[in-house]
Design a protein around this motif. Sequence first.
Motif, PDB file in Angstrom:
ATOM      1  N   LEU A  80       0.834  -1.203   0.000  1.00 21.14           N
ATOM      2  CA  LEU A  80       0.000   0.000   0.000  1.00 21.14           C
ATOM      3  C   LEU A  80       0.867   1.251   0.000  1.00 21.14           C
ATOM      4  N   GLU A  81       1.959   1.234   0.739  1.00 21.80           N
ATOM      5  CA  GLU A  81       2.858   2.395   0.740  1.00 21.80           C
ATOM      6  C   GLU A  81       3.334   2.700  -0.676  1.00 21.80           C
ATOM      7  N   HIS A  82       3.708   1.662  -1.414  1.00 23.71           N
ATOM      8  CA  HIS A  82       4.114   1.873  -2.810  1.00 23.71           C
ATOM      9  C   HIS A  82       2.981   2.500  -3.618  1.00 23.71           C
ATOM     10  N   MET A  83       1.788   1.954  -3.482  1.00 24.49           N
ATOM     11  CA  MET A  83       0.645   2.474  -4.240  1.00 24.49           C
ATOM     12  C   MET A  83       0.317   3.913  -3.844  1.00 24.49           C
ATOM     13  N   ALA A  84       0.622   4.267  -2.597  1.00 27.84           N
ATOM     14  CA  ALA A  84       0.289   5.604  -2.101  1.00 27.84           C
ATOM     15  C   ALA A  84       1.218   6.682  -2.643  1.00 27.84           C
ATOM     16  N   PHE A  85       2.215   6.299  -3.410  1.00 24.82           N
ATOM     17  CA  PHE A  85       3.066   7.283  -4.091  1.00 24.82           C
ATOM     18  C   PHE A  85       2.651   7.463  -5.552  1.00 24.82           C
ATOM     19  N   ARG A  86       1.553   6.847  -5.957  1.00 25.56           N
ATOM     20  CA  ARG A  86       1.152   6.908  -7.357  1.00 25.56           C
ATOM     21  C   ARG A  86       0.199   8.066  -7.623  1.00 25.56           C
ATOM     22  N   ASP A  87      -1.112   7.816  -7.515  1.00 28.72           N
ATOM     23  CA  ASP A  87      -2.104   8.807  -7.956  1.00 28.72           C
ATOM     24  C   ASP A  87      -3.143   9.070  -6.873  1.00 28.72           C
ATOM     25  N   SER A  88      -3.709  10.261  -6.947  1.00 23.95           N
ATOM     26  CA  SER A  88      -4.847  10.622  -6.103  1.00 23.95           C
ATOM     27  C   SER A  88      -5.789  11.495  -6.926  1.00 23.95           C
ATOM     28  N   GLU A  89      -6.908  11.843  -6.341  1.00 26.52           N
ATOM     29  CA  GLU A  89      -7.906  12.618  -7.079  1.00 26.52           C
ATOM     30  C   GLU A  89      -7.340  13.943  -7.583  1.00 26.52           C
ATOM     31  N   ASN A  90      -6.573  14.629  -6.740  1.00 29.58           N
ATOM     32  CA  ASN A  90      -6.051  15.942  -7.111  1.00 29.58           C
ATOM     33  C   ASN A  90      -4.618  15.911  -7.628  1.00 29.58           C
ATOM     34  N   PHE A  91      -3.986  14.751  -7.579  1.00 36.83           N
ATOM     35  CA  PHE A  91      -2.614  14.614  -8.073  1.00 36.83           C
ATOM     36  C   PHE A  91      -2.515  13.354  -8.927  1.00 36.83           C
ATOM     37  N   PRO A  92      -3.127  13.383 -10.103  1.00 29.91           N
ATOM     38  CA  PRO A  92      -3.101  12.196 -10.968  1.00 29.91           C
ATOM     39  C   PRO A  92      -1.743  12.012 -11.639  1.00 29.91           C
TER      40      PRO A  92
END
Length: 812
Positions: A80-92
Amino acid sequence: MKEPRSTVTTLRLIVASGLLAASSVNAALDLQNASVERLSNGLTVILLEDRNFPVASVQMLYRVGARDEVTGKTGLAHFLEHMAFRDSENFPDSGLTSSIYARGGEWHGYTWTDQTTYFATVPKEQLDLLLRIEADRMMRLTISPDDMDAERGAVLAEMHMYENDPTSMLVDAVVYTSFLGHPYRNNTIGWQSDIENLQHEDVVDFYQRHYHPANAVLVVVGDIDSAATQSRITELFGEFPKREPTARPHTLEPLQQGERRALLHGSSDRRQFMIAYRAPSANDPDYAAFLVAQSLLGASSGVNFKQNDWGTSVRTGAALDGAAAMVTTWYPPSDQDYVFVIGGFVDTDVSETKVEQEVEKRIALLRRRTVSEKRLAMAIEDVLEQLMFDVETTEDAAHQLAYFEGLHALDTLLALPDRVAAVTAMDVRKVLMRYLLPERRSIVWYEPHSGGPATQLPPGSDIKVPLAVTEPQALDTVPLPLPVTARLSGGIPVIVQSNDLSPSAYLQVVLPSAQNEATANKPVQGFSSLEFQIRPAELEETIAKARALLAGAKHKPELDLSPSTDPETRLEQVFDEIITGSELPPAATTAPALIVVSGDVEFDDTIALLEKRFGNVKVASRPAPSSVNFAAEDISVNLGIAIAQAQLGYIVPAAAPDTSTADAQRLLLYIVSHGYEGRLGRAAISDRGLAYYIDSSYRSDGSKAWMTLAIGVDTDKLDALKVLLESELKRLLDEPPTLAEFEEAKSYLLGRALSAAQSNEELATTLAVQWLWYEDTVTPKALDRRLAMISYQELLDAVPAFIGGTTIVVTN
């Protein structure tokens, strides 16, 4: 995605000498000044103002780690930590990381047993960016099923990188052997079969259960306005709902009633061992006494987990000194009782029993006898000194505040100096008799074996003590002054950087030579240095010690030039062979080319002390540039042993650093790769999962220069990564760098000039590199002027030469 950890052994002569002197009254980073607030939804917010550097450091910690995983889904917190450096709603589109790089910042994160943490440092004007990123990371991640396989590949690449390192494998094995019931036995990366079978819904469910305000600690340290920052945090995070925090594991590890042992085989050619004992948590009343016991046995590690990579070497004269070769101790702070580990190396003809008995004999001596007042005082001073070195930057301060609050032990951290100072000889005996008994040890040996790499094994009551009251120091509102240069009578240049961010100092004596008996670290190609991490009151004594060491040092008659069997080390050796043209290093000299002092020191006093010891020494001349005829021919190195991960390298000549061409080439290198990003980084890591991290470097001795890429890659992905590297190099011609990439690269280099160096070691090394490259110090304003003079066309002109390099493959 822990910070990149090299398996290359780079010996550094760091000397922390003498007893603890009085702290500087001007030291700015006083953790006692931190404010602690809790939002209505449970988010803990800690703020600490400091005006020394125009930067802000942000740390977001979640109280969830490997201990919160279940059988069949190990490695989930780390995935999950790795995935949490990928994309978010405001930072795709990897904006959670690329936007930080683009503004001159640096970011990292790691997963451990008790926590997952994310941290970054940026120029102070970009603080709001980091806060918005963390708000998105907490509640608005877009965990796409399409990204699972690529990230799975990156995680497995990281796992295999560690499998090349016997020390990492031993830590995993000895912790796993030590715990039978408590989930501290879980490895943070997990079992390979679990990682291969993690599903998208597993990651989403774990995220939704553990990432929320009541389970998080947010810390901001730096040149900030606390009231405005608190208001902005409330605005960004206050709307998130309140939920119950993740509970501690309720399984208590049963008391170990007998010795446990295991055996690992691997392709390394050295025998190695680790012995683990149960040890008190940071919440335990025994914690301070055990820290002192560690110092008596070996040496203090301090309590900064981020600075301690699997162990601290024992000091001369400590109880375990000489029990084996290269003995270390490791005692990481934890929420519940964890481990104390003793490790070392032995020759093939030494029996396991003899080593184990020798270690036990030395511990037993401390258990039976009350330590003398003198030895106790020295151990206490050692611990107190390392606590000081734990916090030298705004990032250090943010990390420590978040880490210990995450352990429910912030009061312990703030009171620790007082508690350590109050430890008695009887306190030490009690903890030794309670924890370090032979029937409560777990022992793992690593034996060389030609059959293949070592097999992976996983690693692994809240008592509050009243907070001691220490008067906080006044907030330092004075920015860091510019460095001052001078020359001693013999012509040796000296740079003094006054820095009261911590009550410490750093002395670096740089020599234009290969290693000799006194020096080991290489700040710049073709130079070595003697380094001391000290307290300011020890500066005169340390300068005298440095002079004596150099006066008595002899050039090593036989440098070890044998090819390494470690892939990462072997790649570095190939780089050096290309850079030097396989020439033998020049003879060592004891005449310095440069001396740098950084810390809570005064310029005039420092120059006077250096003049006394080094004034009659003539400045050394620079080494003659090596004559190298570069041929762009691919190189393949076969180690002849089984390895967990291969190495892919790339090297190309570059312009000397004092030219605009070199500046353009460094911008181009950023565009190609920087850490986990850049064109190559994104394609190899985020898009395809072929690698975990890419190291990109500009290397120079001041006259000649080179650019290098170094990538750890699983052997079954090596061909694909090599094809991708060739493709990305060709794409530089087909799709030249854009104007936007050009401007972003300049912004990054300028931002890092503001935020990268804060500790005295970082400041001294940065100033040494600047002088050896430019024969001057370079302020951020001066760098801004240099970068402004580079045209976009110069960047494009740098492409043809960059793609004409040599590819290097190191495999089994």
